[in-house]
Structures are given as structure tokens and as C-alpha cells.
Design a protein around this motif. Structure first.
Motif: not given
Length: 205
Positions: A76-80, A82-83, A86, A91
């Protein structure tokens, strides 16, 4: 056959303490053999993941230990994500939960596109904070050449370092990293048979 896809969320875990005691030395004719730790027992495959139709379709397949539960991870593109989803060039695509088997931790599978396995694995480890005692080696997993790494990560919350293991393989459909963490080093060692089973049964697809 459809399988559940998980959106990555942080896990809440609780730690337990292990205690032991010493006894008297037995007579030579009645030597008591020490009980084997879970990490000393070889795991047997009770399923597999990676092939078409499995819970996680991957560039490779490998065996699963009993009661380990795989689920595909949806980017997904959310911050969770991303943290947590990745790390360096990789990924997360699959999360195999050890809790049904009695441990706190996951065997996680990451993909990193095409390229040398060592390059991807080094980038993966360098992106982890507070690492030390990093050691790489060239080896084989199943019939495939892989790069394996062991290292420790300092956990600020627990105020201690914990062991981590991972291997990477450059498969025809992309480089794959299989990583085993754990709540602490004790949990990590108890889950090593499942990690070693995955490494020993690895096949390219």
C-alpha cells in the motif's frame, strides 16, 4: 483457489521469561541425557508456499513447518507499509506467522527485482538500524546457490540485542530474500528449524 491477503500492520507481542535449575550429578550408569531444545529438532514439511495456488505466489517455493501460517502481504502507499513493508531494495510480499506453532515471530519473504543476490541482501541489511556482528557466507539452499547472513539488531524497547538470519537467492523471476527475526534471541533460536526447512527445500519456479 483464493487466499487471504494481509495489509501489513504492526504486531503487538509479549515476552516471557525462561528459568532453569541445577540438580545433582547422576551416577555413571544412569546418565540423564539433556532434553533437546526446539532449535535442535529438525522441522518436517507440513505444506509449502510459493507455487501457483499457494497462499503466497513467489519466484521460489519452499516447505513450511507445521502450524506456520502464510499470508500474502499487499503493498500500500500508506506510511505504515512504507515503514515496515519496505527495507532497502526489498518489498515484503509474504508473512508466515509462527504464533499458531507456539512462537512469537515471522518468517518473512521479500522481493527485490532482478540482480545479484548478495547486492540485494547487503542493501537489505544496511537499511536495518542498529545492526552489528554482520556475517555473510555463500552457500546452497536446496539445489540453488544463495547468500546467507546472520547479524544482531539492538532492540531499544527491550534494551538488548537479538539475533536475525536471512538468505537471498537470485531466481529467474526475481531476487528473493527470506528473513527470520523474532521477539528476542531465544524466540529466534526456537524458530530456526522452520527457517532451515525453508532454506533446505528451496526451489526455483
Amino acid at each position: 483457489m483464493r487466499h487471504p491477503i494481509r495489509v501489513l500492520v504492526p504486531a503487538l507481542v509479549a515476552a516471557g521469561a525462561l528459568t532453569g535449575c541445577a540438580g545433582t550429578t547422576p551416577e555413571p550408569d544412569h546418565v540423564v541425557q539433556p532434553a533437546k531444545s526446539p532449535a535442535a529438532e529438525a522441522a518436517k514439511a507440513a505444506g509449502s508456499v510459493g507455487a501457483a495456488g499457494s497462499a503466497c505466489e513467489l519466484p521460489v517455493s519452499f516447505g513450511l513447518a507445521a502450524d506456520w501460517r502464510p499470508a500474502a502481504v499487499k503493498a500500500t502507499d500508506d506510511e505504515v507499509f512504507a515503514a515496515l513493508g519496505k527495507q532497502g531494495p526489498a518489498t515484503m510480499v509474504c508473512e508466515i506467522d509462527a504464533k499458531p506453532a507456539g512462537n512469537i515471530g515471522y518468517l518473512r519473504v521479500w522481493t527485490a527485482g532482478t540482480g545479484p543476490a548478495r547486492t540485494a541482501l547487503e542493501g537489505f541489511v544496511k537499511a536495518e538500524q542498529n545492526t552489528s556482528k554482520v556475517s555473510y557466507k555463500e552457500t546452497k539452499a536446496g539445489a540453488l546457490p544463495v547468500v546467507e547472513v546472520t547479524y544482531t539488531v539492538y532492540n531499544k524497547l527491550m534494551e538488548e540485542s537479538k539475533e536475525e538470519s536471512a538468505f537471498a537467492v537470485a531466481a529467474p523471476k526475481g531476487t528473493v530474500i527470506v528473513h527470520l527475526g523474532g521477539l528476542d534471541s531465544q524466540e529466534h533460536r526456537e524458530m530456526l528449524p522452520a527457517y532451515e526447512l525453508a532454506r533446505g527445500t528451496l526451489k526455483g519456479l
